[in-house]
Enzyme design. Structure first.
Site, PDB file in Angstrom:
ATOM      1  N   GLU A  62       0.675  -1.015   0.138  1.00  0.00           N
ATOM      2  CA  GLU A  62       0.102  -0.173  -0.138  1.00  0.00           C
ATOM      3  C   GLU A  62       0.833   1.304   0.070  1.00  0.00           C
ATOM      4  O   GLU A  62       0.283   2.529   0.283  1.00  0.00           O
ATOM      5  CB  GLU A  62      -0.830   0.037   1.198  1.00  0.00           C
ATOM      6  CG  GLU A  62      -2.286  -0.417   0.637  1.00  0.00           C
ATOM      7  CD  GLU A  62      -2.337  -2.000   0.740  1.00  0.00           C
ATOM      8  OE1 GLU A  62      -1.513  -2.693   1.004  1.00  0.00           O
ATOM      9  OE2 GLU A  62      -3.437  -2.420   0.011  1.00  0.00           O
ATOM     10  N   TYR A  88       3.475   2.090   2.079  1.00  0.00           N
ATOM     11  CA  TYR A  88       3.996   2.150   3.364  1.00  0.00           C
ATOM     12  C   TYR A  88       5.534   2.316   3.317  1.00  0.00           C
ATOM     13  O   TYR A  88       6.128   1.621   2.260  1.00  0.00           O
ATOM     14  CB  TYR A  88       3.225   1.420   4.406  1.00  0.00           C
ATOM     15  CG  TYR A  88       2.029   1.977   4.666  1.00  0.00           C
ATOM     16  CD1 TYR A  88       1.642   3.163   5.237  1.00  0.00           C
ATOM     17  CD2 TYR A  88       0.902   1.036   4.502  1.00  0.00           C
ATOM     18  CE1 TYR A  88       0.087   3.578   5.284  1.00  0.00           C
ATOM     19  CE2 TYR A  88      -0.589   1.460   4.719  1.00  0.00           C
ATOM     20  CZ  TYR A  88      -0.905   2.871   5.220  1.00  0.00           C
ATOM     21  OH  TYR A  88      -1.994   3.207   5.328  1.00  0.00           O
ATOM     22  N   ARG A 139       2.566  -8.628   4.501  1.00  0.00           N
ATOM     23  CA  ARG A 139       1.402  -8.153   3.301  1.00  0.00           C
ATOM     24  C   ARG A 139       2.536  -7.621   1.993  1.00  0.00           C
ATOM     25  O   ARG A 139       3.171  -6.371   2.431  1.00  0.00           O
ATOM     26  CB  ARG A 139       0.603  -7.340   4.068  1.00  0.00           C
ATOM     27  CG  ARG A 139      -0.302  -6.631   2.974  1.00  0.00           C
ATOM     28  CD  ARG A 139      -1.788  -6.217   3.549  1.00  0.00           C
ATOM     29  NE  ARG A 139      -2.742  -5.980   2.475  1.00  0.00           N
ATOM     30  CZ  ARG A 139      -3.671  -5.427   2.519  1.00  0.00           C
ATOM     31  NH1 ARG A 139      -4.215  -4.713   3.565  1.00  0.00           N
ATOM     32  NH2 ARG A 139      -4.695  -5.326   1.423  1.00  0.00           N
ATOM     33  N   ALA A 167      -2.173   5.846  -5.482  1.00  0.00           N
ATOM     34  CA  ALA A 167      -2.386   5.280  -6.698  1.00  0.00           C
ATOM     35  C   ALA A 167      -3.765   5.927  -7.079  1.00  0.00           C
ATOM     36  O   ALA A 167      -4.766   6.314  -6.466  1.00  0.00           O
ATOM     37  CB  ALA A 167      -2.848   3.875  -6.950  1.00  0.00           C
ATOM     38  N   ARG A 203     -12.260  -5.918  -1.832  1.00  0.00           N
ATOM     39  CA  ARG A 203     -13.785  -6.059  -2.245  1.00  0.00           C
ATOM     40  C   ARG A 203     -14.131  -7.588  -2.252  1.00  0.00           C
ATOM     41  O   ARG A 203     -14.921  -8.056  -2.959  1.00  0.00           O
ATOM     42  CB  ARG A 203     -13.820  -5.386  -3.538  1.00  0.00           C
ATOM     43  CG  ARG A 203     -13.961  -3.819  -3.638  1.00  0.00           C
ATOM     44  CD  ARG A 203     -14.972  -3.363  -3.012  1.00  0.00           C
ATOM     45  NE  ARG A 203     -16.192  -3.451  -3.913  1.00  0.00           N
ATOM     46  CZ  ARG A 203     -17.399  -3.989  -3.202  1.00  0.00           C
ATOM     47  NH1 ARG A 203     -17.433  -4.196  -2.326  1.00  0.00           N
ATOM     48  NH2 ARG A 203     -18.598  -4.084  -4.404  1.00  0.00           N
ATOM     49  N   CYS A 241     -19.029   2.854  11.065  1.00  0.00           N
ATOM     50  CA  CYS A 241     -19.188   2.175   9.718  1.00  0.00           C
ATOM     51  C   CYS A 241     -20.498   2.970   9.439  1.00  0.00           C
ATOM     52  O   CYS A 241     -21.584   2.840  10.194  1.00  0.00           O
ATOM     53  CB  CYS A 241     -19.396   0.655  10.028  1.00  0.00           C
ATOM     54  SG  CYS A 241     -20.190  -0.120   8.498  1.00  0.00           S
ATOM     55  N   LYS A 263     -23.070   1.385  -7.322  1.00  0.00           N
ATOM     56  CA  LYS A 263     -23.880   1.418  -6.056  1.00  0.00           C
ATOM     57  C   LYS A 263     -24.895   0.265  -5.715  1.00  0.00           C
ATOM     58  O   LYS A 263     -25.631   0.286  -4.776  1.00  0.00           O
ATOM     59  CB  LYS A 263     -24.489   2.682  -5.939  1.00  0.00           C
ATOM     60  CG  LYS A 263     -23.728   3.961  -5.931  1.00  0.00           C
ATOM     61  CD  LYS A 263     -24.549   5.011  -5.234  1.00  0.00           C
ATOM     62  CE  LYS A 263     -23.328   6.026  -4.671  1.00  0.00           C
ATOM     63  NZ  LYS A 263     -23.879   6.995  -4.017  1.00  0.00           N
ATOM     64  N   ARG A 308     -24.451  25.833 -10.144  1.00  0.00           N
ATOM     65  CA  ARG A 308     -24.364  27.161  -9.759  1.00  0.00           C
ATOM     66  C   ARG A 308     -22.898  27.535  -9.069  1.00  0.00           C
ATOM     67  O   ARG A 308     -22.368  28.581  -9.520  1.00  0.00           O
ATOM     68  CB  ARG A 308     -25.112  27.500  -8.697  1.00  0.00           C
ATOM     69  CG  ARG A 308     -25.415  28.963  -8.645  1.00  0.00           C
ATOM     70  CD  ARG A 308     -26.405  29.445  -7.632  1.00  0.00           C
ATOM     71  NE  ARG A 308     -27.598  28.512  -7.880  1.00  0.00           N
ATOM     72  CZ  ARG A 308     -28.947  28.817  -7.664  1.00  0.00           C
ATOM     73  NH1 ARG A 308     -28.960  30.301  -7.339  1.00  0.00           N
ATOM     74  NH2 ARG A 308     -29.777  28.106  -8.060  1.00  0.00           N
ATOM     75  N   TRP A 353     -12.900  11.595  -5.783  1.00  0.00           N
ATOM     76  CA  TRP A 353     -11.856  11.746  -7.276  1.00  0.00           C
ATOM     77  C   TRP A 353     -12.085  10.611  -8.213  1.00  0.00           C
ATOM     78  O   TRP A 353     -12.227  10.997  -9.223  1.00  0.00           O
ATOM     79  CB  TRP A 353     -10.496  11.507  -6.625  1.00  0.00           C
ATOM     80  CG  TRP A 353      -9.923  10.337  -5.723  1.00  0.00           C
ATOM     81  CD1 TRP A 353     -10.162  10.160  -4.661  1.00  0.00           C
ATOM     82  CD2 TRP A 353      -9.608   9.205  -6.396  1.00  0.00           C
ATOM     83  NE1 TRP A 353      -9.845   8.717  -4.292  1.00  0.00           N
ATOM     84  CE2 TRP A 353      -9.225   8.190  -5.594  1.00  0.00           C
ATOM     85  CE3 TRP A 353      -9.202   9.003  -7.902  1.00  0.00           C
ATOM     86  CZ2 TRP A 353      -8.909   6.944  -5.686  1.00  0.00           C
ATOM     87  CZ3 TRP A 353      -8.692   7.546  -8.156  1.00  0.00           C
ATOM     88  CH2 TRP A 353      -8.614   6.507  -7.157  1.00  0.00           C
TER      89      TRP A 353
HETATM   90 FE1  SF4 Z   1     -17.982  -0.511   4.562  1.00  0.00          FE
HETATM   91 FE2  SF4 Z   1     -19.132   0.731   6.899  1.00  0.00          FE
HETATM   92 FE3  SF4 Z   1     -16.661   1.384   5.929  1.00  0.00          FE
HETATM   93 FE4  SF4 Z   1     -18.844   1.769   4.154  1.00  0.00          FE
HETATM   94  S1  SF4 Z   1     -18.350   2.626   6.184  1.00  0.00           S
HETATM   95  S2  SF4 Z   1     -16.905   0.801   3.509  1.00  0.00           S
HETATM   96  S3  SF4 Z   1     -20.161   0.066   4.927  1.00  0.00           S
HETATM   97  S4  SF4 Z   1     -17.002  -0.484   6.577  1.00  0.00           S
END
Ligand code: SF4
Length: 579
Positions: free
Chosen positions: A79, A81, A129, A169, A203, A268, A336, A474, A489
């Site tokens: 990442e 780092y 990692r 990136a 993901r 979250c 989405k 506007r 972005w």
């Molecule tokens: Fe996932 Fe919650 Fe972060 Fe949205 S806020 S990416 S639902 S962990």
């Protein structure tokens, strides 16, 4: 912490992360003094003596982790780092034994592993990692990644976790726009060259996907972080075949990463209890009541679930034929779709807690009296705001965003969107493209899945929009300037790639004779769109509530029906949980 995890039957490893030039302070250090594009500070290049001290710091950290009861450590080497900054030619311009050849650039992490091995027990897990896909110029080559992975195995690492993309990136790697499992190929590739287990990342947000990856032999394990913020019982529910009850991470970044970047604590969006477990708890209600919730948008669904979890008898009334409200609209926007998971979560949980749901039903005073309800939650949401035209002869169709989402297919070849926020950007996305496959995502963003080019970058394949879309706003600020830093972005870049034009400082809008006339920062324009879509915010939908107020019914107005200021799912879910 380690005791608690062990008592619950788990194992726990601690991640050791040195941020290097990503450290947001003026004393940050790196391999070379090259400023990161996402930091305001330039790092200082470490001397060889300081590198030796840093190795000792890693060793001390690992030793203390074992003393504290951890079962292992993960060394963060991806990442972009600190350790990654030594590996990649992008950030390592040293001319001593820690720079130049690849043997020299990988020397530091290998020395750290060797020194840690000296002080920890044989059973103490060492996870590294490793970055497989850098997604930046002057990143690692495929040969270097493989050579390094083999060297890590020889040095005594037990498991390789795959890292994807530097934080700097300009390719999205974890947001909801990234199709699920888009980087499993990176773990698959690494697996062919080492005999230790390899974990896939990025993901992977459902047990089904994890199972599919592991059972197909693409990886030996999967790593998840955000899905466990979204649902701390993810593993238990998966184990008990209750994945339908999992609150799925939607990849929005809004309440985890974006909150960190604005100096708040990570939480979250779909689970406001995350990181507030000690101060925010669901306790049984002292007086259990029969409560009607009017509206099955996100506010109503959240309130109904919280009330039911606390032991109340709850019924939900919704005018529409399905649950979800604005969330269901949002889920139709390409990228989405994860919001359908949130609707599934509420629907399954409400069933689980015995909440009765009445669809296609308007709620009237009679329903309250007949149902013997004691309290009422009013969560009827919002309606789109209108626009005050300077002149409008009605010669062009004007739709609000709800109508536009429903009639997308029939809107014609050229559409103008009025607005500057998230809804305008989402509608522009919906009007120009469909959901991307993994392959389309990689080719549109120029990701070389064969890893033939250094940094896994290759030419981006052009996107072909369905139709021409222009956004008129506007303001003169960047489009979506109030949206989350970590994702806006990429949304802007995508719209640019789709040829969406933006007219800033737009004023004096008139519709006359089938044309849209306006002025943008001093220049007059005339467009001939087939339709105009208003994405100008919302106002509360609470007209019918007065009947209940006048009847003296104990009433709580929540969500957009209460307040549309700064309205988004994060705010609504949190407020409908906390009230
Ligand atoms: Fe996932 Fe919650 Fe972060 Fe949205 S806020 S990416 S639902 S962990």
């Amino acid at each position: 912490i380690t005791n608690a995890v062990h008592e619950a039957g788990g194992k726990i490893a601690m991640q050791i992360l040195h941020a290097g030039r990503y450290g947001v302070h003026d004393k940050c250090v790196s391999a070379s003094a090259i400023q990161a594009p996402i930091n305001i500070y330039t790092p200082r290049a470490l001397s060889v003596e300081e590198i030796q001290n840093t190795i000792q710091d890693f060793v001390n950290c690992a030793r203390r982790a074992e003393e504290a009861g951890y079962d292992g450590i993960e060394i963060m080497g991806s990442e972009g780092y600190f350790l990654h900054q030594f590996i990649a030619p992008r950030t390592n311009k040293r001319e001593d034994e820690y720079g130049g050849t690849f043997e020299n650039r990988m020397r530091l992490p290998l020395e750290i592993i060797a020194a840690i091995r000296e002080v920890v027990s044989e059973k103490f897990m060492l996870i590294y990692r490793i970055s497989v896909v850098d997604l930046v110029e002057e990143g690692s080559s495929k040969e270097e990644v493989i050579q390094f992975a083999k060297a890590l195995e020889t040095a005594g690492v037990h498991l390789l976790n795959t890292g994807i993309g530097w934080h700097e990136a300009r390719i999205p790697t974890i947001s909801m726009r990234v199709p699920r499992g888009s980087f499993v190929w990176a773990a698959e590739l690494l697996k062919q060259h080492v005999s230790i287990p390899v974990s896939a990342t990025n993901r992977i947000n459902t047990p089904e996907l994890a199972e599919e990856i592991i059972s197909a032999g693409k990886a030996d394990a999967v790593s998840m972080a955000r899905p466990l913020l979204a649902d701390p019982h993810f593993v238990l529910k998966a184990k008990n075949n209750q994945s339908n009850l999992i609150n799925t991470c939607v990849g929005c970044n809004q309440a985890c990463l974006d909150q960190i970047f604005s100096g708040e604590i990570a939480s979250c969006l779909v689970n406001p209890f995350a990181a507030r477990e000690l101060t925010m708890q669901l306790l049984p209600s002292t007086y259990k009541k029969k409560i009607a919730v009017v509206g099955a948008g996100v506010a109503g669904l959240t309130a109904a679930l919280v009330l039911a979890q606390r032991g109340n008898e709850v019924e939900v009334f919704e005018q529409q034929e399905s649950l979800g409200g604005q969330l269901r609209l949002a889920a139709q926007v390409p990228g989405k779709e994860e919001f359908f998971e949130t609707i599934r979560y509420y629907s399954e949980q409400l069933k689980h807690f015995g909440v009765k749901i009445h669809l296609n039903t308007s709620f009237e005073l009679k329903n309250f009296q007949d149902g013997n309800f004691e309290e009422l939650v009013w969560a009827t949401g919002v309606v789109p705001s209108e626009y005050a035209w300077e002149e409008n002869d009605g010669s062009l169709p004007v739709l609000n965003y709800v109508e536009a989402i429903q009639k997308n297919a029939s809107l014609g070849n050229e559409v103008v969107v009025l607005g500057a926020g998230g809804i305008a950007m989402d509608v522009a996305s919906l009007l120009t493209q469909t959901t991307e496959t993994k392959e389309e995502y990689s080719s549109h963003w120029g990701i070389d899945v064969q890893l033939e080019h250094r940094g896994a970058l290759q030419e981006k394949q052009e996107r072909t929009p369905f139709r021409k879309v222009s956004i008129l706003q506007r303001s003169n600020k960047k489009l979506g300037n109030k949206l989350g830093k970590t994702t806006v972005w990429s949304h802007r870049t995508e719209l640019q790639q789709l040829g969406v034009g933006v007219y800033n400082g737009s004023t004096g809008l008139k519709i006359l004779g089938g044309e849209l006339l306006f002025n943008s920062n001093g220049i007059d324009y005339v467009l001939q769109p087939n339709a105009i879509v208003l994405c100008l915010g919302q106002r509360s939908a609470q007209t019918d509530v007065l009947t209940f107020v006048e009847a003296g019914i104990p009433l709580h107005v929540l969500g957009g029906a209460h307040d549309t200021n700064g309205l988004d799912a994060r705010k609504v879910i949190r407020e409908a949980t906390e009230w």
